[in-house]
Design a protein around this motif. Structure first.
Motif, PDB file in Angstrom:
ATOM      1  N   ALA A   7       6.044 -21.589 -30.316  1.00 37.35           N
ATOM      2  CA  ALA A   7       6.013 -22.757 -31.174  1.00 37.35           C
ATOM      3  C   ALA A   7       5.262 -23.913 -30.530  1.00 37.35           C
ATOM      4  N   LEU A   8       5.180 -23.926 -29.202  1.00 36.57           N
ATOM      5  CA  LEU A   8       4.541 -25.017 -28.485  1.00 36.57           C
ATOM      6  C   LEU A   8       3.033 -24.827 -28.337  1.00 36.57           C
ATOM      7  N   PHE A   9       2.509 -23.682 -28.757  1.00 40.55           N
ATOM      8  CA  PHE A   9       1.078 -23.440 -28.584  1.00 40.55           C
ATOM      9  C   PHE A   9       0.273 -24.420 -29.426  1.00 40.55           C
ATOM     10  N   MET A 105     -11.542 -14.502 -26.443  1.00 35.65           N
ATOM     11  CA  MET A 105     -11.477 -14.968 -27.828  1.00 35.65           C
ATOM     12  C   MET A 105     -10.721 -13.967 -28.693  1.00 35.65           C
ATOM     13  N   LEU A 106     -11.066 -12.699 -28.572  1.00 38.49           N
ATOM     14  CA  LEU A 106     -10.397 -11.665 -29.369  1.00 38.49           C
ATOM     15  C   LEU A 106      -8.914 -11.568 -29.022  1.00 38.49           C
ATOM     16  N   ALA A 107      -8.595 -11.673 -27.742  1.00 38.77           N
ATOM     17  CA  ALA A 107      -7.194 -11.585 -27.312  1.00 38.77           C
ATOM     18  C   ALA A 107      -6.375 -12.755 -27.852  1.00 38.77           C
ATOM     19  N   GLU A 112      -2.251 -15.398 -30.905  1.00 44.39           N
ATOM     20  CA  GLU A 112      -1.796 -16.729 -31.319  1.00 44.39           C
ATOM     21  C   GLU A 112      -2.146 -17.018 -32.782  1.00 44.39           C
ATOM     22  N   PRO A 113      -1.156 -16.976 -33.671  1.00 42.82           N
ATOM     23  CA  PRO A 113      -1.412 -17.228 -35.100  1.00 42.82           C
ATOM     24  C   PRO A 113      -2.026 -18.604 -35.377  1.00 42.82           C
ATOM     25  N   LYS A 114      -1.603 -19.623 -34.630  1.00 44.07           N
ATOM     26  CA  LYS A 114      -2.135 -20.964 -34.876  1.00 44.07           C
ATOM     27  C   LYS A 114      -3.618 -21.036 -34.529  1.00 44.07           C
ATOM     28  N   LEU A 118      -6.792 -21.814 -37.116  1.00 42.56           N
ATOM     29  CA  LEU A 118      -7.848 -22.789 -36.848  1.00 42.56           C
ATOM     30  C   LEU A 118      -9.224 -22.159 -36.993  1.00 42.56           C
ATOM     31  N   PHE A 119      -9.392 -20.980 -36.425  1.00 39.06           N
ATOM     32  CA  PHE A 119     -10.687 -20.303 -36.461  1.00 39.06           C
ATOM     33  C   PHE A 119     -11.028 -19.856 -37.879  1.00 39.06           C
ATOM     34  N   MET A 120     -10.041 -19.364 -38.616  1.00 41.14           N
ATOM     35  CA  MET A 120     -10.266 -18.934 -39.992  1.00 41.14           C
ATOM     36  C   MET A 120     -10.655 -20.117 -40.883  1.00 41.14           C
TER      37      MET A 120
END
Length: 228
Positions: A7-9, A105-107, A112-114, A118-120
């Motif tokens: 949650a802190l990511f 980047m792939l990892a 990390e869903p967040k 952001l990338f999407m």
């Protein structure tokens, strides 16, 4: 990883720090980040500054195809299997960039869903911009294309007030981006200034009146290619 840690990511904080597969780089104005034909194995994120994207034809003709700003990614073609860069990217001003290896980047996207969100969001926004640019080139006059480009460069719509274009953008660059000549851009810029759409004192400042002229299709800005 515990749920509390998940949650802190913070994607922005993650991108701002050096880490495994991540490097923070400074680029002076006019320095190339990568060149067309270079090996593609990293993705870049712009923390500060603006990046110009150019392509070069087989005949050696160079064209500006985009200007990227803080908060945007570039070089992501390597994630889709492109082994070589298909464009050249150059700093338009002093830039602070995060370089992320393809593996990191792939990892991170998988873990990390967040960060994936952001990338999407960036990818969807970029695709919408490409579609809008195509429609603009097909149906609008060069005068309207210039007006729209100035609004985009000034980030108009974020707060609705007049804003200076942060980076120095030459009339040659503007002409390349809208597919016309420098002399036509000069003519239109002088016209916009006389109409009060822009002011120019070292930097271009775009006013709300230009946005209104484009949105409401006012006759001050020609809508047919006959104006070219």
């Amino acid at each position: 990883m515990p749920k509390a840690a998940k949650a802190l990511f913070d994607p922005k904080r993650f991108l701002a720090k050096v880490g495994d597969g991540k490097t923070i780089l400074n680029f002076d104005k006019n320095r190339a980040v990568f060149s067309q034909g270079d090996a593609a194995d990293t993705v870049f994120y712009i923390q500060k500054g603006r990046i110009k994207v150019l392509v070069v034809s087989e005949q050696g003709k160079e064209a500006v195809v985009g200007i990227l700003e803080a908060g945007q990614f570039f070089g992501e073609g390597c994630l889709n299997g492109h082994p070589l860069r298909i464009s050249t990217t150059v700093a338009m001003e002093e830039c602070l960039l995060t370089s992320i290896t393809k593996a990191a980047m792939l990892a991170t996207l998988q873990r990390e869903p967040k960060f994936s969100e952001l990338f999407m969001t960036y990818l969807l926004g970029r695709n919408s911009r490409i579609e809008e640019d195509l429609i603009d080139q097909l149906f609008n006059s060069s005068e309207k294309r210039l007006a729209r480009l100035l609004l985009l460069l000034a980030n108009f719509g974020k707060d609705g007030i007049s804003q200076p274009i942060a980076a120095s953008v030459s009339q040659e660059t503007l002409a390349e981006m809208i597919g016309t000549t420098r002399s036509r851009v000069s003519f239109f810029m002088n016209k916009f200034r006389k109409l009060g759409f822009i002011t120019y004192n070292g930097k271009i400042e775009v006013h709300n009146s230009l946005l209104n002229a484009v949105l409401y299709d006012k006759p001050e800005i020609k809508g047919d290619e006959g104006s070219d």
